[in-house]
Scaffold this active site. Sequence first.
Site, PDB file in Angstrom:
ATOM      1  N   SER A  85       0.840  -1.441  -0.076  1.00 47.21           N
ATOM      2  CA  SER A  85       0.113   0.058  -0.252  1.00 47.21           C
ATOM      3  C   SER A  85       0.987   1.194   0.140  1.00 47.21           C
ATOM      4  O   SER A  85       1.828   1.323   0.393  1.00 47.21           O
ATOM      5  CB  SER A  85      -1.008   0.001   1.351  1.00 47.21           C
TER       6      SER A  85
HETATM    7  N1  SAH Z   1      -0.338  -5.268   3.824  1.00 48.22           N
HETATM    8  C1  SAH Z   1       0.473  -5.663   2.764  1.00 48.22           C
HETATM    9  C2  SAH Z   1      -0.105  -5.196   1.471  1.00 48.22           C
HETATM   10  C3  SAH Z   1      -1.467  -6.065   1.183  1.00 48.22           C
HETATM   11  S1  SAH Z   1      -2.053  -6.388  -0.336  1.00 48.22           S
HETATM   12  C4  SAH Z   1       1.830  -4.884   2.742  1.00 48.22           C
HETATM   13  O1  SAH Z   1       2.024  -4.309   3.679  1.00 48.22           O
HETATM   14  O2  SAH Z   1       2.420  -5.294   1.702  1.00 48.22           O
HETATM   15  C5  SAH Z   1      -3.281  -7.325   0.097  1.00 48.22           C
HETATM   16  C6  SAH Z   1      -2.909  -8.629   0.531  1.00 48.22           C
HETATM   17  O3  SAH Z   1      -3.980  -9.267   1.005  1.00 48.22           O
HETATM   18  C7  SAH Z   1      -2.340  -9.445  -0.680  1.00 48.22           C
HETATM   19  O4  SAH Z   1      -1.097  -9.956  -0.344  1.00 48.22           O
HETATM   20  C8  SAH Z   1      -3.372 -10.619  -0.974  1.00 48.22           C
HETATM   21  O5  SAH Z   1      -2.888 -11.766  -1.252  1.00 48.22           O
HETATM   22  C9  SAH Z   1      -3.882 -10.860   0.537  1.00 48.22           C
HETATM   23  N2  SAH Z   1      -5.118 -11.235   0.815  1.00 48.22           N
HETATM   24  C10 SAH Z   1      -6.335 -11.279  -0.265  1.00 48.22           C
HETATM   25  N3  SAH Z   1      -7.228 -11.896   0.493  1.00 48.22           N
HETATM   26  C11 SAH Z   1      -7.015 -12.445   1.687  1.00 48.22           C
HETATM   27  C12 SAH Z   1      -7.534 -13.206   2.566  1.00 48.22           C
HETATM   28  N4  SAH Z   1      -8.788 -13.742   2.460  1.00 48.22           N
HETATM   29  N5  SAH Z   1      -6.932 -13.755   3.465  1.00 48.22           N
HETATM   30  C13 SAH Z   1      -5.661 -13.050   3.783  1.00 48.22           C
HETATM   31  N6  SAH Z   1      -5.073 -12.505   2.703  1.00 48.22           N
HETATM   32  C14 SAH Z   1      -5.499 -12.161   2.036  1.00 48.22           C
END
Ligand code: SAH
Length: 234
Positions: A85
């Site tokens: 993000s």
């Molecule tokens: N917080 C992260 C960026 C988030 S991007 C950072 O600091 O880099 C969103 C992430 O959520 C992705 O890696 C995606 O694979 C994950 N995601 C999506 N659906 C999810 C779920 N149901 N449970 C856990 N992770 C999930």
Amino acid sequence: MNVQLIWFLIGLCQIIYSNEIQVQDEYSKQRFDMVKYQIQERGIHDTTVLKAMLKVQRHRFVSEKYHHQAYADHPLPIGYGQTISQPYIVALMTELVELKKGKKVLEIGTGSGYQAAVCAEITDSVFTIEIIKELAESAIERLEKLGYTKVKVKNADGYYGWKEYAPFDAIIVTAAAEHIPPPLIEQLSENGKIVIPVGHPYQVQNLMLVEKKKGKVSTKNIIPVRFVPLTRGR
Ligand code: SAH
């Protein structure tokens, strides 16, 4: 220059020159500018959050080809169609849940591990769930290598939270959900806060702040945001 800005600059100088948190590397200046111009100037004043953002080496959470963009004002690809993000959003979400030392936080969507590392600069109790196995594995390795050894990472569907360690004082969801997952509300402690983007995938969503007080849940819209979707049940 207004008084608030002067105080902020004095505060930042103290932070920078205190051995406590200063991390010197080729990106120190860019990191300082990121905190000052993208985060503080947009209204984030919680010094705990500012210090954490100043300390975590964001470039270590993206591949080498993106190092030079790591402190820019936008998200970056981290593979598997996912993104780390925008720095301001990470700071805002951390401030909104009022994370403090000793509090227990659950993050849904570990991705690169950056948000988890920011949380780990503030508290020792950080739990994070990632649905994509490869991302979970690389985040575990990266967090370990960077010294964030207390962060607990799990490869699972974060929709269901992490019951074993509940309740959580704060829950940060970093993927967009169509609704607030009921298990997360259940696993929130009394006076706890959830920050979550709610809306349709691949459209603009609402960043929502959810609070539990005397068992009652209230929600507040904060700002429009754009997150990758919360996927289900892999
Ligand atoms: N917080 C992260 C960026 C988030 S991007 C950072 O600091 O880099 C969103 C992430 O959520 C992705 O890696 C995606 O694979 C994950 N995601 C999506 N659906 C999810 C779920 N149901 N449970 C856990 N992770 C999930």
